[in-house]
Structure formats: C-alpha cells, structure tokens
Design a protein around this motif. Structure first.
Motif, PDB file in Angstrom:
ATOM      1  N   THR A   2       0.832  -1.211   0.000  1.00 19.41           N
ATOM      2  CA  THR A   2       0.000   0.000   0.000  1.00 19.41           C
ATOM      3  C   THR A   2       0.865   1.260   0.000  1.00 19.41           C
ATOM      4  O   THR A   2       0.534   2.246  -0.665  1.00 19.41           O
ATOM      5  CB  THR A   2      -0.920   0.005   1.230  1.00 19.41           C
ATOM      6  OG1 THR A   2      -0.126  -0.162   2.420  1.00 19.41           O
ATOM      7  CG2 THR A   2      -1.939  -1.121   1.138  1.00 19.41           C
ATOM      8  N   THR A   3       1.977   1.219   0.721  1.00 25.81           N
ATOM      9  CA  THR A   3       2.887   2.365   0.740  1.00 25.81           C
ATOM     10  C   THR A   3       3.505   2.577  -0.633  1.00 25.81           C
ATOM     11  O   THR A   3       3.629   3.709  -1.111  1.00 25.81           O
ATOM     12  CB  THR A   3       3.986   2.162   1.788  1.00 25.81           C
ATOM     13  OG1 THR A   3       3.388   1.948   3.068  1.00 25.81           O
ATOM     14  CG2 THR A   3       4.902   3.372   1.861  1.00 25.81           C
ATOM     15  N   ARG A   4       3.884   1.490  -1.289  1.00 27.24           N
ATOM     16  CA  ARG A   4       4.468   1.602  -2.618  1.00 27.24           C
ATOM     17  C   ARG A   4       3.447   2.124  -3.619  1.00 27.24           C
ATOM     18  O   ARG A   4       3.779   2.936  -4.489  1.00 27.24           O
ATOM     19  CB  ARG A   4       5.024   0.249  -3.074  1.00 27.24           C
ATOM     20  CG  ARG A   4       6.116  -0.302  -2.163  1.00 27.24           C
ATOM     21  CD  ARG A   4       6.950  -1.364  -2.862  1.00 27.24           C
ATOM     22  NE  ARG A   4       6.190  -2.518  -3.279  1.00 27.24           N
ATOM     23  CZ  ARG A   4       5.889  -3.558  -2.511  1.00 27.24           C
ATOM     24  NH1 ARG A   4       6.272  -3.584  -1.239  1.00 27.24           N
ATOM     25  NH2 ARG A   4       5.210  -4.589  -2.983  1.00 27.24           N
ATOM     26  N   LEU A   5       2.196   1.672  -3.505  1.00 26.31           N
ATOM     27  CA  LEU A   5       1.152   2.154  -4.417  1.00 26.31           C
ATOM     28  C   LEU A   5       0.920   3.657  -4.242  1.00 26.31           C
ATOM     29  O   LEU A   5       0.761   4.390  -5.223  1.00 26.31           O
ATOM     30  CB  LEU A   5      -0.149   1.383  -4.175  1.00 26.31           C
ATOM     31  CG  LEU A   5      -0.182  -0.067  -4.671  1.00 26.31           C
ATOM     32  CD1 LEU A   5      -1.441  -0.771  -4.174  1.00 26.31           C
ATOM     33  CD2 LEU A   5      -0.119  -0.100  -6.193  1.00 26.31           C
ATOM     34  N   ALA A   6       0.878   4.109  -3.009  1.00 24.05           N
ATOM     35  CA  ALA A   6       0.695   5.541  -2.765  1.00 24.05           C
ATOM     36  C   ALA A   6       1.870   6.341  -3.312  1.00 24.05           C
ATOM     37  O   ALA A   6       1.688   7.430  -3.881  1.00 24.05           O
ATOM     38  CB  ALA A   6       0.532   5.793  -1.262  1.00 24.05           C
ATOM     39  N   ALA A   7       3.078   5.805  -3.166  1.00 24.92           N
ATOM     40  CA  ALA A   7       4.260   6.498  -3.693  1.00 24.92           C
ATOM     41  C   ALA A   7       4.209   6.577  -5.218  1.00 24.92           C
ATOM     42  O   ALA A   7       4.532   7.624  -5.807  1.00 24.92           O
ATOM     43  CB  ALA A   7       5.528   5.775  -3.245  1.00 24.92           C
ATOM     44  N   ILE A   8       3.786   5.509  -5.866  1.00 24.71           N
ATOM     45  CA  ILE A   8       3.698   5.505  -7.330  1.00 24.71           C
ATOM     46  C   ILE A   8       2.665   6.516  -7.801  1.00 24.71           C
ATOM     47  O   ILE A   8       2.893   7.264  -8.772  1.00 24.71           O
ATOM     48  CB  ILE A   8       3.359   4.096  -7.831  1.00 24.71           C
ATOM     49  CG1 ILE A   8       4.513   3.136  -7.540  1.00 24.71           C
ATOM     50  CG2 ILE A   8       3.043   4.111  -9.331  1.00 24.71           C
ATOM     51  CD1 ILE A   8       4.166   1.684  -7.746  1.00 24.71           C
ATOM     52  N   ALA A   9       1.510   6.578  -7.132  1.00 23.12           N
ATOM     53  CA  ALA A   9       0.468   7.529  -7.525  1.00 23.12           C
ATOM     54  C   ALA A   9       0.961   8.965  -7.411  1.00 23.12           C
ATOM     55  O   ALA A   9       0.684   9.807  -8.272  1.00 23.12           O
ATOM     56  CB  ALA A   9      -0.775   7.322  -6.657  1.00 23.12           C
ATOM     57  N   LEU A  10       1.707   9.259  -6.350  1.00 24.45           N
ATOM     58  CA  LEU A  10       2.228  10.613  -6.167  1.00 24.45           C
ATOM     59  C   LEU A  10       3.305  10.930  -7.199  1.00 24.45           C
ATOM     60  O   LEU A  10       3.326  12.024  -7.780  1.00 24.45           O
ATOM     61  CB  LEU A  10       2.792  10.773  -4.759  1.00 24.45           C
ATOM     62  CG  LEU A  10       3.364  12.148  -4.403  1.00 24.45           C
ATOM     63  CD1 LEU A  10       2.282  13.219  -4.489  1.00 24.45           C
ATOM     64  CD2 LEU A  10       3.987  12.134  -3.013  1.00 24.45           C
ATOM     65  N   LEU A  11       4.187   9.980  -7.472  1.00 21.66           N
ATOM     66  CA  LEU A  11       5.259  10.233  -8.430  1.00 21.66           C
ATOM     67  C   LEU A  11       4.721  10.396  -9.852  1.00 21.66           C
ATOM     68  O   LEU A  11       5.267  11.181 -10.633  1.00 21.66           O
ATOM     69  CB  LEU A  11       6.276   9.087  -8.389  1.00 21.66           C
ATOM     70  CG  LEU A  11       7.145   9.007  -7.127  1.00 21.66           C
ATOM     71  CD1 LEU A  11       7.969   7.732  -7.134  1.00 21.66           C
ATOM     72  CD2 LEU A  11       8.048  10.221  -7.035  1.00 21.66           C
ATOM     73  N   ALA A  12       3.674   9.656 -10.202  1.00 20.55           N
ATOM     74  CA  ALA A  12       3.123   9.754 -11.554  1.00 20.55           C
ATOM     75  C   ALA A  12       2.563  11.139 -11.834  1.00 20.55           C
ATOM     76  O   ALA A  12       2.485  11.564 -12.997  1.00 20.55           O
ATOM     77  CB  ALA A  12       2.037   8.701 -11.759  1.00 20.55           C
ATOM     78  N   GLU A  13       2.178  11.874 -10.785  1.00 21.55           N
ATOM     79  CA  GLU A  13       1.658  13.228 -10.980  1.00 21.55           C
ATOM     80  C   GLU A  13       2.745  14.231 -11.316  1.00 21.55           C
ATOM     81  O   GLU A  13       2.447  15.332 -11.780  1.00 21.55           O
ATOM     82  CB  GLU A  13       0.921  13.681  -9.713  1.00 21.55           C
ATOM     83  CG  GLU A  13      -0.329  12.862  -9.402  1.00 21.55           C
ATOM     84  CD  GLU A  13      -0.962  13.291  -8.093  1.00 21.55           C
ATOM     85  OE1 GLU A  13      -0.399  14.196  -7.431  1.00 21.55           O
ATOM     86  OE2 GLU A  13      -2.012  12.733  -7.732  1.00 21.55           O
ATOM     87  N   SER A  14       4.023  13.888 -11.081  1.00 21.56           N
ATOM     88  CA  SER A  14       5.102  14.849 -11.319  1.00 21.56           C
ATOM     89  C   SER A  14       5.379  15.053 -12.806  1.00 21.56           C
ATOM     90  O   SER A  14       5.847  16.118 -13.206  1.00 21.56           O
ATOM     91  CB  SER A  14       6.379  14.373 -10.627  1.00 21.56           C
ATOM     92  OG  SER A  14       6.858  13.188 -11.236  1.00 21.56           O
ATOM     93  N   ARG A  15       5.112  14.035 -13.626  1.00 19.13           N
ATOM     94  CA  ARG A  15       5.300  14.113 -15.077  1.00 19.13           C
ATOM     95  C   ARG A  15       6.741  14.443 -15.462  1.00 19.13           C
ATOM     96  O   ARG A  15       6.988  15.116 -16.452  1.00 19.13           O
ATOM     97  CB  ARG A  15       4.370  15.183 -15.693  1.00 19.13           C
ATOM     98  CG  ARG A  15       2.919  15.093 -15.279  1.00 19.13           C
ATOM     99  CD  ARG A  15       2.249  13.843 -15.817  1.00 19.13           C
ATOM    100  NE  ARG A  15       0.815  13.943 -15.793  1.00 19.13           N
ATOM    101  CZ  ARG A  15       0.038  13.481 -14.822  1.00 19.13           C
ATOM    102  NH1 ARG A  15       0.596  12.878 -13.779  1.00 19.13           N
ATOM    103  NH2 ARG A  15      -1.266  13.591 -14.878  1.00 19.13           N
ATOM    104  N   GLU A  16       7.722  13.968 -14.705  1.00 21.44           N
ATOM    105  CA  GLU A  16       9.119  14.274 -14.970  1.00 21.44           C
ATOM    106  C   GLU A  16       9.815  13.087 -15.629  1.00 21.44           C
ATOM    107  O   GLU A  16       9.539  11.931 -15.293  1.00 21.44           O
ATOM    108  CB  GLU A  16       9.844  14.634 -13.673  1.00 21.44           C
ATOM    109  CG  GLU A  16       9.308  15.883 -13.005  1.00 21.44           C
ATOM    110  CD  GLU A  16      10.017  16.164 -11.700  1.00 21.44           C
ATOM    111  OE1 GLU A  16      10.949  15.402 -11.356  1.00 21.44           O
ATOM    112  OE2 GLU A  16       9.648  17.138 -11.019  1.00 21.44           O
ATOM    113  N   PRO A  17      10.747  13.345 -16.574  1.00 21.83           N
ATOM    114  CA  PRO A  17      11.471  12.234 -17.218  1.00 21.83           C
ATOM    115  C   PRO A  17      12.244  11.389 -16.216  1.00 21.83           C
ATOM    116  O   PRO A  17      12.315  10.163 -16.365  1.00 21.83           O
ATOM    117  CB  PRO A  17      12.423  12.955 -18.189  1.00 21.83           C
ATOM    118  CG  PRO A  17      11.789  14.291 -18.428  1.00 21.83           C
ATOM    119  CD  PRO A  17      11.087  14.645 -17.157  1.00 21.83           C
TER     120      PRO A  17
END
Length: 541
Positions: free
Chosen positions: A186-201
């Motif tokens: 669950t922690t990894r899923l939350a981290a992925i969701a937050l990182l995907a919003e950054s839109r950075e290469p």
C-alpha cells in the motif's frame, strides 16, 4: 574542497532545529566505529556510514560531515579519526577532545569524487530542517536525484513538520521516491500515484527501473504494484510526448517570428520596390550593433536603467539601419531602378563594405549582448517544456511590428504614396507624387524594419559581422513564397516555414529539413510563380 551548503549562522540555526527533530528519532552519539567506517578505504562502506550519520541527525554527525567536506580529517597510527579545527590544532573527531601531535605528520582522509558526492548529499539531508524554505526545498530536490533509503525516517519527520507549500511538495516527492522500496504494498502504491503526478522524465526512468529491476533496484513482484508502475510510466510518457509536441510548436512559431522580422523589411524594399537588396542582412547586423552600443552606453551612464535598455535600443536600431539604407539608396540604388542584375551586384558589394566596416570598427569577434532581467528565464509549462521569456517577447514584438507596418502602409500619407508608386509610377508622378522622394523613404522604412529585426535577434543569438548572412537567403525565401508585394503573404510564409522547419527537424534532422524546405519552395514557385498571395489587377488590351 566541497563547499558548505549553509552559512555559519544558518548552520547554527539548523543545528538547533536538528536537536528538536532528533528528539523524535533514535538519538545516538557519534561512535569511533562509525567514524572509522566513514574514513575507511572501501567506498561502499564509507557511503553507507555517511548516510547512517545523516539519518541519525545529530549535531556531532553534522560536525563530522562538515570536517570531511573540508578535507580536515586525519588518521593516526592507532586508526583513530582526528580532525584539524579552525585554529589548526588536532582534536578527536568523535569526542572533540584535544589531541597532541603534528597534523602534517598524519595521513589525510582522502575523499574520492563518489564519496565526496555522498558527503554533500548527507549534508543536504541536514538542510531538510534549515530555517530557509528555499534551502529545504533545494535539499529535497538534491536528495531526490539519488534517493538513499537510509534517509527515509529523517525525510518523513521533515515532511510532517514542513509548512511551506513548495518545500512540502519537494519533500513529498523525495519521500515517495524513498518509499518505492517500502515493504508494504500500500505504501508503494501511494508512492507511485504521487510520483506519476510529477510528469518528470527522471521519475519515469525511476519507475521503469523499479518495474524492470534495472540500475541495481529489485524488480517489483506484486501484480497490483506492477500494474500501477506500468500505468504511471504510460501517464508520464503521454505527458512528455505532449510537452515535446508543444515544444516543437513553440519553437516553430518562435523561428517563424524571427524569419518574419528578418523578411519584413525585405518585403518592402524587394516586394514593393522591386530592389534585390543583397545587403539586407547587413542592415539587420547594423540594428544588432546599435543595440550593443545602447547597452554599453546605458551600463556606463545609467546602470539603474540597464534592464530597460532593449526598449531604448529599438528607436536607435531603427534610425541607424534606416539612415544606412537611405544613404545606400541616395548614393547607389536610385541609379539602378529597373535594372535588377546591376542592383543585385551593387548591393552585394555594399554588403561586403558594411561587413568590413564593422570588422574595422568593432573587431571580427562577436560582441556580447546581455539579456535584461525581464527577458531572462522562462515559464515552466510542463516538466519538459519551458517557454523562454526572450522568445515570447520576440513573438509579441513581431506581431506588433507587423501591425505597425500594416497601419503605416494603409492609413498614412506615406503608405498611400508608396502604394501608388508601386502600382503605377508614371501615374503617381502625374498626380504630384515626388517619386524619388518616396523611393528614398520607402527604402529607409524597409531598412529601419531590418534594424528592428537586428535588435530582436541580438537577444537570442550571437552578434557579429556575419550575423546578416544567416538570414538573407531565408528572408528572400519568405518574401518569394508569400508573394511579392503582399505583407500578409510574408506573415503566412514566415510562420509556415518556421513551423514546417521545426517539425521536419524533429522528424528527419536539421540538414534534411533544410533541404526539404528548399525543394518545397522550388516546386511551389514552379507551380505558382506569384506566391501564396498574388497582386490583384486587370489586363487591358
């Protein structure tokens, strides 16, 4: 020597905040064993020890890291780690107690580049609780470039206490990078969701490495987390693709605006007057050098107004290039109207004279034209798309110049006379129009507009004696493609060539794009010699 990231006062304030933060973490004093590990020969062991010290967040650990950053650590024969304090005396690097001995007789603790980078990153971790929000944000961004799992407790505590929105965003991003390796799905899923919003290469590469097990990271095994990683990668890829397309579109409009500015003066001298002016590029160069001269004068006489020198340079560039154009017309070109081949050769000779004159006066090397503060930097639209202020200013300026020239030609007496002489010189003369006088002012107007182009181009490129040579061919292509004597055709042709060139460059490269554009123009002129917009008229038998 690695520079210290905080001033002395900032370090003292940060140390006080670290004492508060350390109260919530497992506080341990710096031990001789940790000091020996940090100063050992094995780089991997040293780096692991450095990040352990950063995670403990104690003042003693910070002092030790600062001394290592300053190359102030020594090793004695017993293996103790000593330090040279500000007075040059030896002290124990762990306890701070004075030690007798000569520092020059001891071995230095050598810090290779890789270990030095780890020291800097560890010190940046201490900056997460610095008093300045900008410093905390910078530290979070710096640590995000190489996330270290050992720093996760410190980062979590710093994020929980952060009040500044920008610093909190950077801390949350860093925390999410570190939590990609958390044991809970669950922690990894939350981290992925937050990182995907950054839109950075860089985030896309990090998620891809986590999915495939590259760059030393273990591959993700949980099916739900793997699906989230794939979805995040696709989301960032689509955003980056959009940024690349918008970036190409903006580059095309920017190039089109530059071509439009460069060709607009030629649209008057060649399009309206029929003069093949091979010195048009050098008139652009005159405007650029006039801008450089105004810059130097403002810096010397009124440095407080330096940021506004581009606005002061506009009338000077227009007048300088216009005066040179009028002089050319009065001395040479007025004797060659109706003789295009002689005009071409004469203006080519004038271009050589102008270039050599500039070399003699200002030297053969490029001169430096600085951007004003309000033309520096840019607008960050997406992670991979920044719109520079100087390019935006040129686009707006090109639009204003087009509107101004259009109004001058359509709403003023000079514009009426120019159009009359262009359409029927003899009839205009019979109606009382002083045609030689109008020729002079029309050529001066076209030359002045070329000077404005030089002023604008000085903000985006080099200014040197050969500046005009880069734009003369493109200017003629724009005017011919748009239609001789048609201002609106020049606008369409300039923007069209700019956009077409940039999209072709993104597809096939700069050289093939240039060739393709030239082949297109040749084929188009063969099919439609009058260009995009032809002059309207009637044939009288």
């Amino acid at each position: 020597m690695i520079p210290r990231p905080l001033s002395l006062l900032g370090r003292r304030l940060a140390t006080g905040l670290l004492l508060v933060l350390a109260a919530t973490l497992p506080a341990r004093a710096l031990t001789p064993e940790q000091a020996r590990r940090a100063a050992a020969d094995d780089n991997e062991s040293r780096i692991a020890a450095l990040f352990e010290l950063a995670a403990e967040a104690t003042p003693e650990a910070r002092r030790f890291l600062e001394r290592m950053a300053d190359d102030a650590l020594k090793l004695d024969a017993q293996g103790r780690v000593l330090a040279v304090d500000e007075s040059g005396a030896l002290v124990d690097a762990v306890s701070g107690a004075a030690v007798a001995g000569d520092p020059a007789a001891l071995d230095d603790v050598v810090t290779p580049n890789r270990v030095g980078a780890a020291v800097q990153a560890a010190l940046a971790a201490f900056d997460l609780v610095a008093p300045e929000a900008a410093t905390r944000r910078g530290a979070a961004l710096a640590l995000g470039a190489d996330p270290q799992p050992a720093l996760l407790p410190l980062v979590r505590q710093a994020a929980a206490r952060e009040a500044d929105p920008q610093a909190l965003q950077a801390l949350n991003g860093l925390k999410a990078r570190l939590e990609l390796g958390a044991p809970e799905a669950t922690t990894r899923l939350a981290a992925i969701a937050l990182l995907a919003e950054s839109r950075e290469p860089a985030v896309r590469a990090l998620l891809a490495a986590r999915l495939g097990g590259d760059d030393g990271l273990p591959a993700e095994t949980d099916p739900k987390v793997r699906a989230a990683l794939a979805a995040g990668i696709d989301t960032i890829a689509r955003t980056l693709k959009l940024g690349e397309t918008l970036g190409t579109l903006f580059s095309g409009i920017s190039l089109g605006s530059i071509l439009l500015l460069a060709a607009l003066g030629l649209a008057i001298t060649y399009g309206l007057m029929g003069v093949i002016n091979m010195a048009h590029g050098e008139l652009i160069m005159v405007g650029a050098y006039a801008t450089w001269a105004v810059q130097n004068a403002v810096r010397a006489l009124a440095p407080g107004w330096f940021d506004w020198y581009p606005l002061l340079a506009l009338p000077v560039a227009f007048a300088s290039a216009g005066a040179v154009g009028i002089l050319m017309e009065r001395l040479v070109i007025r004797h060659l109207y109706g003789r295009p081949l002689e005009t071409l050769l004469a203006t080519w000779g004038l271009s050589l004279i102008l270039m050599q004159t500039v070399r003699s006066l200002f030297g053969a090397q490029n001169v430096q034209v600085e951007n004003a503060a309000w033309l520096s930097g840019g607008v960050d639209v997406l992670a991979n798309l920044t719109l520079p202020y100087n390019r935006l200013a040129i686009i707006v300026f090109a639009g204003l110049v087009v509107v101004g020239v259009s109004l001058l030609l359509s709403r003023t007496r000079l514009g009426l006379d120019v159009r009359a002489v262009t359409q029927n010189r003899r009839m205009a003369g019979c109606m009382g129009v002083n045609t030689p006088h109008i020729d002079m002012w029309a050529f001066g107007l076209g030359s002045g507009v070329a000077g404005l182009a030089g002023c604008a181009l000085s903000q985006v490129g080099n200014v040197g004696p050969d500046l005009g040579q880069a734009y003369i061919v493109d200017s003629f292509m724009v005017v011919v493609l748009g239609g001789v004597g048609q201002l609106i055709g020049t606008v369409y042709a300039g923007l069209g060539l700019g956009l077409g060139s940039k999209f072709l460059e993104a597809w096939q490269g700069a050289v093939l794009a240039k060739i393709a554009v030239l082949v297109f123009i040749i084929a188009f002129i063969q099919k439609r010699p009058q260009g995009l917009f032809a002059l309207k008229g009637r044939v009288i038998d």
